[in-house]
Scaffold this motif. Sequence first.
Motif, PDB file in Angstrom:
ATOM      1  N   UNK A  79      14.907  -6.518  16.719  1.00  0.00           N
ATOM      2  CA  UNK A  79      14.327  -6.862  15.438  1.00  0.00           C
ATOM      3  C   UNK A  79      12.799  -6.922  15.535  1.00  0.00           C
ATOM      4  N   UNK A  80      12.306  -7.559  16.607  1.00  0.00           N
ATOM      5  CA  UNK A  80      10.864  -7.676  16.796  1.00  0.00           C
ATOM      6  C   UNK A  80      10.231  -6.304  16.989  1.00  0.00           C
ATOM      7  N   UNK A  81      10.909  -5.423  17.734  1.00  0.00           N
ATOM      8  CA  UNK A  81      10.385  -4.072  17.970  1.00  0.00           C
ATOM      9  C   UNK A  81      10.289  -3.287  16.663  1.00  0.00           C
ATOM     10  N   UNK A  82      11.306  -3.418  15.833  1.00  0.00           N
ATOM     11  CA  UNK A  82      11.305  -2.723  14.547  1.00  0.00           C
ATOM     12  C   UNK A  82      10.142  -3.200  13.686  1.00  0.00           C
ATOM     13  N   UNK A  83       9.920  -4.478  13.647  1.00  0.00           N
ATOM     14  CA  UNK A  83       8.810  -5.040  12.880  1.00  0.00           C
ATOM     15  C   UNK A  83       7.470  -4.558  13.435  1.00  0.00           C
ATOM     16  N   UNK A  84       7.347  -4.524  14.752  1.00  0.00           N
ATOM     17  CA  UNK A  84       6.122  -4.037  15.390  1.00  0.00           C
ATOM     18  C   UNK A  84       5.882  -2.563  15.086  1.00  0.00           C
ATOM     19  N   UNK A  85       6.930  -1.749  15.128  1.00  0.00           N
ATOM     20  CA  UNK A  85       6.814  -0.324  14.808  1.00  0.00           C
ATOM     21  C   UNK A  85       6.393  -0.139  13.352  1.00  0.00           C
ATOM     22  N   UNK A  86       6.964  -0.912  12.449  1.00  0.00           N
ATOM     23  CA  UNK A  86       6.606  -0.817  11.027  1.00  0.00           C
ATOM     24  C   UNK A  86       5.145  -1.191  10.815  1.00  0.00           C
ATOM     25  N   UNK A  87       4.679  -2.236  11.476  1.00  0.00           N
ATOM     26  CA  UNK A  87       3.283  -2.658  11.344  1.00  0.00           C
ATOM     27  C   UNK A  87       2.348  -1.593  11.900  1.00  0.00           C
ATOM     28  N   UNK A  88       2.673  -1.043  13.049  1.00  0.00           N
ATOM     29  CA  UNK A  88       1.827  -0.003  13.660  1.00  0.00           C
ATOM     30  C   UNK A  88       1.802   1.241  12.778  1.00  0.00           C
ATOM     31  N   UNK A  89       2.952   1.669  12.287  1.00  0.00           N
ATOM     32  CA  UNK A  89       3.004   2.848  11.417  1.00  0.00           C
ATOM     33  C   UNK A  89       2.242   2.613  10.109  1.00  0.00           C
ATOM     34  N   UNK A  90       2.347   1.415   9.553  1.00  0.00           N
ATOM     35  CA  UNK A  90       1.598   1.086   8.329  1.00  0.00           C
ATOM     36  C   UNK A  90       0.099   1.118   8.573  1.00  0.00           C
ATOM     37  N   UNK A  91      -0.342   0.568   9.703  1.00  0.00           N
ATOM     38  CA  UNK A  91      -1.765   0.605  10.055  1.00  0.00           C
ATOM     39  C   UNK A  91      -2.251   2.023  10.286  1.00  0.00           C
TER      40      UNK A  91
END
Length: 112
Positions: free
Chosen positions: A1-13
């Motif tokens: 779950x944490x990895x998915x959130x981190x990937x979403x934040x990085x992709x959004x940035x």
Amino acid sequence: MFRLLLVIIVLGGLAAFLTRPTEAEIRGKARAIVKDSIEQGAFDDVSDPALALLVAGCRADVAACADVLVRAIDITYDDRRLYARVDVRGFGRSATCYAAFTKLFCPDGLVR
């Protein structure tokens, strides 16, 4: 779950960084906004007599008039990596806008 959130934040940035409008694009958008404002009569209440005469003459050739009016507007572009802050001043009005994801957002609009 944490990895998915981190990937979403990085992709959004990354998306914000890659789609941030440049200063030239902002000036083009400002020209389009001024042109639309002339057509809608937003400058009809100008208090400066010389500028009022110029705006009255704008009805004949809106595109050329927009070019002249954009030169009289002070546009300050501040690149902030993921977005840009754009300060616009002119004709007794000012606005603070933000540019991100190929869009220009002016939350308060033009304020006197």
